[in-house]
Design a protein around this motif. Structure first.
Motif, mmCIF file in Angstrom:
data_model
loop_
_atom_site.group_PDB
_atom_site.id
_atom_site.type_symbol
_atom_site.label_atom_id
_atom_site.label_comp_id
_atom_site.label_asym_id
_atom_site.label_seq_id
_atom_site.Cartn_x
_atom_site.Cartn_y
_atom_site.Cartn_z
ATOM 1 N N ASN A 335 0.852 -1.177 0.000
ATOM 2 C CA ASN A 335 0.000 0.000 0.000
ATOM 3 C C ASN A 335 0.898 1.240 0.000
ATOM 4 O OD1 ASN A 335 -2.156 1.737 0.145
ATOM 5 N ND2 ASN A 335 -2.904 1.012 2.129
ATOM 6 N N PRO A 336 1.063 1.923 -1.115
ATOM 7 C CA PRO A 336 0.301 1.876 -2.368
ATOM 8 C C PRO A 336 0.533 0.572 -3.156
ATOM 9 C CG PRO A 336 1.509 3.949 -2.150
ATOM 10 C CD PRO A 336 2.042 3.031 -1.126
ATOM 11 N N ALA A 337 -0.423 0.290 -4.034
ATOM 12 C CA ALA A 337 -0.356 -0.910 -4.865
ATOM 13 C C ALA A 337 -0.556 -0.532 -6.322
ATOM 14 C CB ALA A 337 -1.416 -1.906 -4.430
ATOM 15 N N SER A 338 0.046 -1.331 -7.213
ATOM 16 C CA SER A 338 -0.107 -1.093 -8.642
ATOM 17 C C SER A 338 -0.769 -2.270 -9.349
ATOM 18 C CB SER A 338 1.254 -0.822 -9.287
ATOM 19 O OG SER A 338 2.128 -1.913 -9.068
ATOM 20 N N SER A 339 -0.811 -3.428 -8.688
ATOM 21 C CA SER A 339 -1.456 -4.599 -9.295
ATOM 22 C C SER A 339 -2.359 -5.272 -8.271
ATOM 23 C CB SER A 339 -0.401 -5.568 -9.831
ATOM 24 O OG SER A 339 0.518 -5.940 -8.803
ATOM 25 N N ASN A 340 -1.795 -6.148 -7.441
ATOM 26 C CA ASN A 340 -2.594 -6.812 -6.416
ATOM 27 C C ASN A 340 -2.340 -6.216 -5.043
ATOM 28 O OD1 ASN A 340 -3.835 -8.660 -8.138
ATOM 29 N ND2 ASN A 340 -2.174 -10.142 -7.942
ATOM 30 N N MET A 341 -3.395 -6.076 -4.262
ATOM 31 C CA MET A 341 -3.295 -5.679 -2.865
ATOM 32 C C MET A 341 -3.902 -6.791 -2.027
ATOM 33 S SD MET A 341 -4.691 -2.272 -0.874
ATOM 34 C CE MET A 341 -3.400 -1.233 -1.540
ATOM 35 N N VAL A 342 -3.192 -7.182 -0.983
ATOM 36 C CA VAL A 342 -3.638 -8.268 -0.114
ATOM 37 C C VAL A 342 -4.171 -7.674 1.185
ATOM 38 C CG1 VAL A 342 -2.980 -10.358 1.124
ATOM 39 C CG2 VAL A 342 -1.930 -9.839 -1.097
ATOM 40 N N PHE A 343 -5.411 -8.029 1.533
ATOM 41 C CA PHE A 343 -6.006 -7.641 2.807
ATOM 42 C C PHE A 343 -5.974 -8.844 3.742
ATOM 43 C CE2 PHE A 343 -8.063 -4.922 -0.355
ATOM 44 C CZ PHE A 343 -7.823 -3.670 0.187
ATOM 45 N N ASN A 344 -5.391 -8.649 4.906
ATOM 46 C CA ASN A 344 -5.336 -9.696 5.923
ATOM 47 C C ASN A 344 -6.156 -9.285 7.137
ATOM 48 O OD1 ASN A 344 -3.373 -11.696 4.808
ATOM 49 N ND2 ASN A 344 -2.029 -9.900 4.811
ATOM 50 N N PHE A 345 -6.841 -10.235 7.737
ATOM 51 C CA PHE A 345 -7.664 -9.950 8.910
ATOM 52 C C PHE A 345 -7.827 -11.237 9.701
ATOM 53 C CE2 PHE A 345 -9.865 -9.921 4.844
ATOM 54 C CZ PHE A 345 -10.580 -11.100 4.875
ATOM 55 N N VAL A 380 -6.096 -4.251 -8.356
ATOM 56 C CA VAL A 380 -6.455 -2.833 -8.460
ATOM 57 C C VAL A 380 -6.245 -2.270 -9.859
ATOM 58 C CG1 VAL A 380 -5.846 -2.488 -6.034
ATOM 59 C CG2 VAL A 380 -4.144 -1.995 -7.808
ATOM 60 N N GLU A 381 -5.845 -3.106 -10.814
ATOM 61 C CA GLU A 381 -5.489 -2.609 -12.133
ATOM 62 C C GLU A 381 -6.633 -1.931 -12.857
ATOM 63 O OE1 GLU A 381 -3.739 -5.853 -14.231
ATOM 64 O OE2 GLU A 381 -1.843 -5.767 -13.111
ATOM 65 N N SER A 382 -7.867 -2.264 -12.486
ATOM 66 C CA SER A 382 -9.018 -1.636 -13.140
ATOM 67 C C SER A 382 -9.352 -0.268 -12.544
ATOM 68 C CB SER A 382 -10.246 -2.539 -13.025
ATOM 69 O OG SER A 382 -10.600 -2.722 -11.659
ATOM 70 N N ILE A 401 -9.280 1.151 6.229
ATOM 71 C CA ILE A 401 -7.894 1.380 5.804
ATOM 72 C C ILE A 401 -7.938 2.226 4.548
ATOM 73 C CG2 ILE A 401 -5.824 0.309 4.822
ATOM 74 C CD1 ILE A 401 -6.279 -2.085 6.522
ATOM 75 N N LYS A 402 -7.033 3.197 4.483
ATOM 76 C CA LYS A 402 -6.894 3.970 3.251
ATOM 77 C C LYS A 402 -6.095 3.144 2.256
ATOM 78 C CE LYS A 402 -3.870 7.056 2.377
ATOM 79 N NZ LYS A 402 -2.988 8.254 2.335
ATOM 80 N N VAL A 403 -6.570 3.104 1.024
ATOM 81 C CA VAL A 403 -5.913 2.346 -0.048
ATOM 82 C C VAL A 403 -5.433 3.341 -1.094
ATOM 83 C CG1 VAL A 403 -6.261 0.653 -1.880
ATOM 84 C CG2 VAL A 403 -7.375 0.322 0.334
ATOM 85 N N VAL A 404 -4.187 3.221 -1.487
ATOM 86 C CA VAL A 404 -3.611 4.093 -2.508
ATOM 87 C C VAL A 404 -3.265 3.265 -3.735
ATOM 88 C CG1 VAL A 404 -1.753 5.684 -3.094
ATOM 89 C CG2 VAL A 404 -2.684 5.662 -0.769
ATOM 90 N N VAL A 405 -3.803 3.662 -4.862
ATOM 91 C CA VAL A 405 -3.481 3.015 -6.143
ATOM 92 C C VAL A 405 -2.526 3.946 -6.886
ATOM 93 C CG1 VAL A 405 -4.372 2.174 -8.332
ATOM 94 C CG2 VAL A 405 -5.677 1.801 -6.216
ATOM 95 N N SER A 406 -1.344 3.447 -7.195
ATOM 96 C CA SER A 406 -0.333 4.271 -7.843
ATOM 97 C C SER A 406 0.507 3.406 -8.764
ATOM 98 C CB SER A 406 0.580 4.932 -6.783
ATOM 99 O OG SER A 406 1.575 5.682 -7.394
ATOM 100 N N ARG A 407 0.687 3.878 -9.996
ATOM 101 C CA ARG A 407 1.481 3.122 -10.963
ATOM 102 C C ARG A 407 2.626 3.970 -11.472
ATOM 103 N NH1 ARG A 407 -3.833 2.356 -12.155
ATOM 104 N NH2 ARG A 407 -4.634 0.306 -11.622
#
Length: 407
Positions: A335-345, A380-382, A401-407
């Motif tokens: 996080n930031p992520a450009s392809s896959n982001m994994v959420f764990n809980f 997150v690619e879409s 959680i704040k999620v940041v998408v950045s490429r």
């Protein structure tokens, strides 16, 4: 012109100066300003409302840039915007600031010193109670990082305590962060941002904090040269509310002359919920569009910076949506992520689901979890580059959680 001095208990070394001018002459003065400066039209220049708290950062470039003409312009702009608190940088003349405050019967003003720093404050006393004002990082050990020591404003609005930290960081540079050179301009800003983050993490870890100012750098630099990178990486706790503006059209940036977006408003996670309400708003105020002479007129008579303003609904629900209970833990990587982001809980129970919304509150992803599920991999690619909020809900518990998408 009366000047009121007031000493706060925790700030005894020097007195804080409050300036309050309220008389019929102020109204007459402003009336004649409006008559004679008929080239200005601020009817459509609005931002504040009775039901929200507004904070604005504004570099007024060696105020007053054009003598009394600047004072008159700023008077009308402040009245039109009707903002609760304005954090100002670059006040160069105390008497001119006194005149500005005397023109604004609904506002109090605070200016500690014009020498070197020029940090100042305007606020509406009917909505905001100032508890304390103090400086941090104001000893010689920090002068390299902070040529102007940050001003902390401790205030209460609608029974909620909020801390505003007003800044004006070192200017200039070549865009390259050279950590081996302590005099490098980017390095000085990088150090300043890390010191601010450490200060908040240590002294205000569970408080509503808003960091504002002319931070003199852009949010969108590559990671290797980004002076804000350590703050951006801590997406769980910090959010630049103007991040989408920084990624958007240069026509909407705060410093058109370069062009670049240098003036920012950073909030802590206690304010994420309020920021994601439909009533919130972050905006660069393009005052120049209200002037017949456009940018040239604004630049000549007001400043080379446009102000940036944030509007939030502040009430008793503030921060409640970000309480993470012992039964609901939520992390993300990368996080930031450009392809896959994994959420764990922790393993989900019945009726647990995850949702992701964009900064405007639009749903972009939703998934119901199976019993015992402890991980979700989200592509997150879409999604467009920007800031999103992921929310994990189970029974009466919610974590975000704040999620940041950045490429």
């Amino acid at each position: 012109m009366p000047i009121i001095y007031f000493n706060f208990i925790s700030y005894q070394k020097r007195s804080l100066r409050f300036i309050k001018m309220k008389s019929v002459f102020s109204f007459i003065y402003v009336f004649f300003i409006c008559l004679f400066l008929n080239a200005q039209s601020f009817e459509n220049l609005t931002f504040g409302s009775e039901d929200t708290f507004e904070v604005m950062t504004w570099n007024l470039e060696n105020f007053p840039k054009n003598s009394t003409t600047t004072i008159n312009y700023v008077t009308q702009i402040v009245e039109a915007l009707d903002i609760d608190l304005i954090a100002i940088q670059e006040i160069s003349d105390e008497a001119s600031f006194q005149q500005l405050v005397s023109n604004l019967p609904d506002y109090y003003g605070y200016l500690e010193s014009t020498y070197y720093d020029g940090l100042a404050l305007l606020y509406k006393s009917d909505a905001t109670r100032i508890n304390n004002i103090y400086r941090i990082f104001n000893t010689t050990a920090y002068w390299n990082a902070f040529p102007r020591a940050p001003m902390v404003i401790d205030l209460t609005y609608n029974s909620q305590q909020i801390y505003i930290i007003n800044n004006h960081l070192k200017c200039c540079g070549d865009g390259v962060l050279n950590l081996s050179n302590s005099n490098d301009e980017e390095t000085r800003r990088y150090e300043a941002m890390n010191l601010l983050k450490t200060y908040i993490d240590t002294n205000l870890p569970n408080e509503n904090v808003i960091v504002v100012g002319d931070l003199n750098d852009v949010l969108t630099d590559a990671e290797s040269n980004n002076v804000f990178q350590n703050v951006l990486d801590d997406a769980t706790n910090y959010l630049f509310s103007d991040f989408d503006i920084a990624q958007g059209s240069s026509a909407d940036w705060s410093y058109p002359s370069w062009p670049s977006h240098l003036d920012h408003i950073l909030i802590t996670n206690e304010l994420f919920y309020a920021f994601n309400l439909s009533s919130s708003k972050i905006q660069v105020i393009k005052i120049d569009e209200s002037l017949s002479g456009g940018w040239d007129e604004y630049d000549e008579n007001v400043s080379d910076h446009r102000p940036v303003a944030l509007k939030l609904t502040i009430n008793s629900n503030l921060g409640l949506q970000h309480t993470v209970t012992n039964s609901l833990r939520f992390t993300s990587y990368p996080n930031p992520a450009s392809s896959n982001m994994v959420f764990n809980f922790n393993p989900s129970q019945t009726n647990t689901h995850i949702q992701i919304v964009d900064i405007m509150g639009h749903l972009v992803y939703s998934k119901n979890l199976t019993n015992g599920q402890s991980k979700v991999v989200f592509n997150v690619e879409s999604l467009s580059n920007g800031i999103y909020v992921a929310k994990l809900s189970s029974a009466n518990n919610t974590a975000t959680i704040k999620v940041v998408v950045s490429r």
